[in-house]
Design an enzyme around this catalytic site. Structure first.
Site, PDB file in Angstrom:
ATOM      1  N   SER A 143       0.855  -1.187   0.000  1.00 16.60           N
ATOM      2  CA  SER A 143       0.000   0.000   0.000  1.00 16.60           C
ATOM      3  C   SER A 143       0.886   1.230   0.000  1.00 16.60           C
ATOM      4  O   SER A 143       1.954   1.232   0.619  1.00 16.60           O
ATOM      5  CB  SER A 143      -0.888  -0.007   1.242  1.00 16.60           C
ATOM      6  OG  SER A 143      -1.566   1.217   1.368  1.00 16.60           O
ATOM      7  N   TYR A 156      -2.816   0.775  10.947  1.00 11.57           N
ATOM      8  CA  TYR A 156      -2.750   0.165   9.624  1.00 11.57           C
ATOM      9  C   TYR A 156      -1.426   0.509   8.944  1.00 11.57           C
ATOM     10  O   TYR A 156      -0.744  -0.374   8.411  1.00 11.57           O
ATOM     11  CB  TYR A 156      -3.934   0.643   8.780  1.00 11.57           C
ATOM     12  CG  TYR A 156      -3.859   0.243   7.328  1.00 11.57           C
ATOM     13  CD1 TYR A 156      -4.124  -1.066   6.940  1.00 11.57           C
ATOM     14  CD2 TYR A 156      -3.535   1.169   6.339  1.00 11.57           C
ATOM     15  CE1 TYR A 156      -4.065  -1.440   5.600  1.00 11.57           C
ATOM     16  CE2 TYR A 156      -3.482   0.799   5.003  1.00 11.57           C
ATOM     17  CZ  TYR A 156      -3.743  -0.496   4.642  1.00 11.57           C
ATOM     18  OH  TYR A 156      -3.678  -0.870   3.325  1.00 11.57           O
TER      19      TYR A 156
END
Length: 178
Positions: A143, A156
């Site tokens: 990501s 996260y």
């Protein structure tokens, strides 16, 4: 990838990016193991679409954060489709947004389970076969969140940063094994 289309295991492949990756790899001739945890109907729709398009796919339920289920998953894939040549680590859990004031250590641990524990369990389950054949690939879906650093996503982002570090280390470590 090799010129032969080997078996691909895509985790979290019942929807979204995982489903798209599974379909694309199947279209390129790879038999695909579509892993899901809770989305059985969605996983079977992905498999049906792949098979209808001329590909080969089968659905496999497993919680990829559970050591026994991961071992069983890799064994079932091997029995049905053949040994895993390519592992695509895509599965993820909930990613709640929480500010630093409400952040708990458990929130960090919950993210690390998906982005550090799960990839570790999966890699350990497929590596013996890959090493024996001296061929294999492990692909981790990353990501850009590590670079974007959006507010309220620190658990996260920290876990995705750890996953990125795992990927870099394993790339150097495993290049000589497979």
């Amino acid at each position: 990838m090799s010129t032969e289309a080997g078996v691909v295991l895509v985790t979290g492949a019942s929807r979204g990016l995982g489903a798209a990756v599974a379909a694309r790899l199947a279209a390129r001739g790879h038999p695909v193991a579509v892993n899901y945890h809770a989305g059985a109907e969605a996983a079977h729709r992905v498999v049906d679409a792949i098979n209808a398009a001329g590909g080969a796919a089968a659905a496999f339920a497993a919680d990829v954060t559970d050591e026994e289920q991961v071992s069983d998953l890799v064994g079932r894939v091997g029995q049905r489709l053949g040994p895993v040549d390519v592992l695509v680590v895509n599965a993820t859990g909930p990613q709640p947004e929480v500010g630093v004031e409400g952040l708990t250590w458990q929130a960090h641990l919950d993210q690390l389970v998906y982005f550090v524990k799960s990839p570790t369990l999966l890699a350990q389950a497929v590596l013996p076969q890959m090493k024996a054949r001296r061929h294999g690939r492990i692909i981790q879906i990353g990501s850009d969140s590590v670079e974007r650093a959006l507010p309220r996503t620190s658990a996260y982002v920290a876990a995705k940063g750890a996953q990125l570090a795992l990927t870099r280390v394993w790339a150097r470590e495993l290049v000589v094994l497979c």
